[in-house]
Design a protein around this motif. Structure first.
Motif, short mmCIF file in Angstrom:
data_model
loop_
_atom_site.label_atom_id
_atom_site.label_comp_id
_atom_site.label_asym_id
_atom_site.label_seq_id
_atom_site.Cartn_x
_atom_site.Cartn_y
_atom_site.Cartn_z
N THR A 170 51.02 115.29 81.66
CA THR A 170 49.99 114.52 82.38
C THR A 170 48.64 114.63 81.67
N SER A 171 48.35 115.82 81.18
CA SER A 171 47.10 116.03 80.46
C SER A 171 47.15 115.41 79.06
N THR A 172 48.21 115.74 78.32
CA THR A 172 48.25 115.35 76.91
C THR A 172 48.37 113.84 76.74
N CYS A 173 49.11 113.17 77.63
CA CYS A 173 49.25 111.71 77.53
C CYS A 173 48.21 111.00 78.40
N GLY A 174 47.74 111.67 79.43
CA GLY A 174 46.75 111.06 80.32
C GLY A 174 45.50 110.61 79.59
N VAL A 175 45.10 111.38 78.58
CA VAL A 175 43.87 111.04 77.87
C VAL A 175 43.98 109.69 77.16
N PHE A 176 45.18 109.32 76.71
CA PHE A 176 45.36 108.01 76.09
C PHE A 176 45.19 106.89 77.14
N GLY A 177 45.77 107.12 78.32
CA GLY A 177 45.63 106.13 79.38
C GLY A 177 44.19 105.99 79.83
N ALA A 178 43.50 107.12 79.92
CA ALA A 178 42.09 107.08 80.32
C ALA A 178 41.25 106.34 79.29
N ALA A 179 41.57 106.55 78.01
CA ALA A 179 40.82 105.87 76.95
C ALA A 179 41.08 104.36 76.99
N ALA A 180 42.35 103.98 77.14
CA ALA A 180 42.69 102.56 77.19
C ALA A 180 42.04 101.88 78.38
N ALA A 181 42.14 102.51 79.54
CA ALA A 181 41.60 101.91 80.76
C ALA A 181 40.07 101.82 80.69
N SER A 182 39.44 102.88 80.22
CA SER A 182 37.97 102.87 80.12
C SER A 182 37.52 101.84 79.11
N GLY A 183 38.23 101.75 77.99
CA GLY A 183 37.89 100.76 76.98
C GLY A 183 38.04 99.34 77.51
N LYS A 184 39.11 99.10 78.27
CA LYS A 184 39.32 97.78 78.86
C LYS A 184 38.18 97.45 79.83
N LEU A 185 37.84 98.41 80.69
CA LEU A 185 36.78 98.18 81.68
C LEU A 185 35.45 97.90 80.99
#
Lengths: 447, 447
Positions: B158-173
């Motif tokens: 959750t931590s190691t892969c979560g950061v990729f999702g957070a980056a993608a979502a934040s970048g999209k927003l």
């Protein structure tokens, strides 16, 4: 012995950090001062680099009360932000210090949070030196325990191990208990990150900055009761094994207080990867031998260990590549007789004569040469061949930079970095930092 | 194909993220709303947990302008601080959502930065849903590419892969370009961290909070020009291989926009590790069969896959252990007929009857059972044996929680978390979030 019957390595390291005093480390203070001077040199040299300026644009709106200097600049940030920014600038040019056993650059992740926190809270120079020496000790021991596999597998060891040093040093400076420092080290294990694939991009700076920032964060969390596994480093599902290494516990915790890793710290004369220093030195010798015949060189062969080739046999697309390129290092040293900040700047990357000289260079494995050594063979248009071998590069433990050379490096860097900070005051202040009641005077323009 | 001739996976993923619109994801919006409701439920449930309160004590002095709510509490922080705190509270009880193929808990690292950033900058509900769906997509695809080895090796996925999702979502927003999102993903790779060894300590919360915070940080840095290798995820010295995995590129980038990982999201009825849900369900069935004869149980055998035993056969020293203990789950379900937040609270860990019932439980490998299934066999004092097998636990894809059950979970959590936020407004607001011009109304007491 089952894990729950053993003492965790984090507990052992933390007890050592909590129990060590200024008297215990005073014998290491001269090398610590050299390291901190070199840290200021490289941080000042990159103070106005676009990567630092961009980091400040990002971090400024996310800073609390701005207690801590961004070295070489007028801005301040809170201590976590300044720790990030100063670790970035100190490491940016690949010109910072090197612990040769691990290729860790020890000072950036440790000195950055220590100085930022000390400025914010008014700690003394002896507190700073003690915390810094202990942080370097922990960082390099963690690195020793997983070397050489760790870096070779793709972990940027300055980042991944730096966070442990930052946590230990910050915890020491905050006066945490052994239990709290053990927790800080365990929290650091859950923040350890940074990959070699990103070394030629600004993403590298992020992991170095995070090591500094997150080590301080770990200590602040531990002070507020955050806990971690005492086996976070060496446990079966812990940091070392997840990272792919069977940790060498003897190198992690053996001989604590008897040997000092900071005694093995070295300082670069050239802003290039440490393994390229022998290449540059060999080329300087060849250039001296050739005199005016430098244009007669037809081809250049650089021979070295697998590490040299793995790190340095690459296309050069930008200045970050140049600093870790066998071809660029050899071309600058032979053609220009120089390998300073100017020769590794963006403006030099596509200079036509350097591009053409880089194409003359070929890298070749010589498995008989140790890491850090290099042989350079040049073939002249006449057919004649000359070669030089360098086993211990300038700046290595066998041929260390003098105190005066480090001072001169600091002055050079400050000039090239266009800082208006008072350099004499930094040099004077670092040499007598153990007499300062408060290190804040070091951290500003101070005219 | 050589790396410099290929397109990096980060580039492919980033082009997809940048090119996807609300219309493309609208079909996934109902599941996204369920995920966000469940996110609010677990964040509200832990809003006043000591780990959240301690995090706020650390982060408050390091916050810029406090634009963003700490869910369930009166405090605000800047968006990076709020992203950290809300990811911590959402994940703290192990009660958040689960992507069963990877055992990633998708919402905590992605919804936390998306909501914090949207509140700070006034983004619409459709922007939030689009960014959230894409963030979950990227996070789970990265997880798919390295599963199951990654988690098994000690990485807290959750931590190691979560950061990729957070980056993608934040970048999209933030409306970043494909190039910038690619850089954000590469920067995320240099921040990916978190180990299983720390799961039963607060250090786990740090890596989950960092995933959220650092993904947003990656996007903010990319917006200011920070770059990364386009091969940061899959390169020879990149994230996946350093972490020990040969990445499955087909699972990383195949069928983008055709399949959706959020469609595979599930929500727990019990605040325990997902693999223990079948154990609890089997025990509930046995309790119902036994009626008043529950005290006649002499011994309890729990049979399951190697994963179940690896995760759950452990001593119980605190409430974090209890939530991932086969013994505690079975004891609560059989003795108390309940497995809610109360049964996994600190007060229950050393309740004498539960301690004694935990001692009746033995865990046993049954390699024929798939992950997520369990068989429970009880032996009565009479010698009689009863057994129940559960192949698909309540809350799994085969037996999902209903919308009403998720609402009820949110109300339960809010009550137990002693929040004074207006729960009806959150429930109503999330169900019609795609009609909101500004999601700020969701993020506060709002009475």
């Amino acid at each position: 012995m089952r894990q729950d019957e053993a003492q965790g390595a984090g507990t052992t390291l933390a007890s050592f950090v909590a129990g060590t005093t200024w008297t215990d480390v005073a014998g290491q203070s001269h090398e610590a001062k050299r390291s901190i001077l070199n840290f200021f040199a490289t941080a000042l040299g990159s103070a106005h680099d676009p990567a630092v300026t961009a980091a400040l644009r990002v971090l400024s709106p996310f800073s609390g009360v701005a207690t801590s200097a961004v070295i070489g600049r007028p801005e301040r940030l809170d201590a976590m932000g300044a720790a990030f920014a100063n670790a970035v600038s100190a490491n940016l040019l690949d010109f910072d210090d090197t612990h040769l056993d691990t290729i860790i650059h020890p000072a950036a992740p440790v000195a950055a949070p220590v100085l930022a926190l000390a400025q914010a809270r008014g700690f003394s120079g002896r507190d700073v030196l003690t915390a810094f020496i202990l942080g370097v000790e922990i960082e390099c021991r963690v690195g020793n325990a997983v070397s050489p596999g760790h870096y070779a597998r793709g972990w940027h060891i300055t980042s991944t191990c730096g966070v442990f040093g930052a946590a230990a040093a910050s915890g020491k400076l905050l006066g945490l208990s052994a239990d709290q420092i053990s927790n800080a080290l365990g929290i650091a294990a859950s923040q350890s990150a940074g990959i070699v694939e990103n070394l030629s991009s600004a993403a590298k700076n992020v992991s170095v900055g995070n090591a500094a920032r997150n080590g301080l964060f770990a200590a602040l969390l531990a002070a507020e009761g955050y806990s971690a596994s005492p086996f976070a480093i060496e446990g079966s599902l812990g940091w070392a094994r997840a990272m792919g290494d069977e940790p060498d516990l003897a190198r992690l915790t053996g001989g604590l207080g008897k040997t000092w890793e900071i005694a093995k710290n070295t300082y670069k004369p050239y802003p290039a990867g440490i393994v390229f220093h022998a290449v540059i030195d060999a080329c300087f010798r060849l250039r001296e031998r050739l005199g005016s015949h430098i244009e007669d060189i037809a081809s250049i062969t650089v021979q070295g260990s697998a590490l040299l080739l793995a790190r340095g046999d690459r296309p050069v697309r930008n200045e970050r590549d140049a600093r870790v390129s066998i071809h660029h290092c050899a071309a600058c040293a032979l053609l220009l007789g120089a390998a300073g900040i100017t020769e590794f700047s963006a403006a030099m990357v596509f200079r036509p004569d350097l591009v053409s000289w880089r194409q003359k260079v070929r890298a070749e494995l010589d498995g008989s040469l140790p890491d850090g050594a290099a042989r350079v063979v040049i073939q002249l248009t006449s057919g004649e061949a000359l070669s030089e071998i360098v086993m211990a590069a300038k700046g290595s433990l066998a041929d260390p930079l003098s105190d005066r050379a480090i001072e001169a490096k600091l002055r050079d860097c400050a000039r090239l970095g266009e800082s208006d900070w008072d350099i004499d005051r930094i040099i004077d202040g670092v040499w007598r930092i153990d007499t300062l009641d408060d290190i804040s005077g070091l951290m500003g323009v101070g005219r």
